[in-house]
Design a protein around this motif. Structure first.
Motif: not given
Length: 195
Positions: A52-80
């Motif tokens: 229920g948040t703006d799909p294009s907002e990252r910097d000011l999005n608490p859900y992105y900052q607290s949940v999604v961002m770490d998943l993104e980094y875990a994904t690229i580190l697993d691809l590595a």
């Protein structure tokens, strides 16, 4: 002869030109190129929309900052990890700014993602001035940059204050102001890593 696996962490603020430098490193070294935005944006936007948040907002999005961002980094580190296990060096194109304050971050990444014990870590810091960065961010026209551009001075002060404190890895620094980095400069820097 078996080469030591190597990971290049290409870091720098928005508009620094990380992507250009990262792609040059990948081209010149034969490394796999992994861009966090390419690997994760579609899934990230879907997750943000489902929350229920703006799909294009990252910097000011608490859900992105607290949940999604770490998943993104875990994904690229697993691809590595997948690439390292088959003997392919890797270039990671992502800001990593959230993790700069953790001196042992690279050792933790190596352990948590089960990278080969002999992996060589190279931190490639791409530097730029505020005006050049702002021009580049404005020119790329990404919706996720709206909040940065709306209060650029605040964004830039935070970016400048966010010093990378990682205590592992060899270092390369590129000044990527308006003139940009050439392939020759990157090739010379890579050659210096073998000495």
């Amino acid at each position: 002869m078996t080469l030591v696996p190597r990971v290049y962490f290409v870091i720098g603020p928005a508009g620094s030109g990380k992507t250009g430098v990262a792609r040059l490193i990948a081209e010149l070294s034969g490394a796999a190129y992994i861009d966090k935005d390419t690997a994760c944006t579609r899934l990230t936007e879907a997750l943000l929309e489902l929350a229920g948040t703006d799909p294009s907002e990252r910097d000011l999005n608490p859900y992105y900052q607290s949940v999604v961002m770490d998943l993104e980094y875990a994904t690229i580190l697993d691809l590595a990890a997948d690439n390292l296990r088959v003997g392919r060096p890797v270039v990671l194109d992502a800001p990593f700014g959230r993790y700069f304050s953790r001196p042992d971050h690279l050792a933790d990444v190596t352990y948590r993602h089960d990278w080969p014990a002999d992996v060589e870590l190279v931190v490639v810091q791409v530097q730029v001035d505020s005006d050049t960065a702002r021009e580049r961010v404005h020119a790329r026209g990404c919706a996720r940059d709206r909040s940065k551009l709306a209060d650029w001075d605040t964004f830039w002060k935070a970016a400048e204050a966010n010093e990378c404190r990682w205590n592992d890895g060899r270092r390369l620094v590129f000044d990527n102001r308006a003139a940009g980095i050439t392939a020759d400069e990157v090739a010379r820097a890579l050659a210096g890593l073998t000495t």
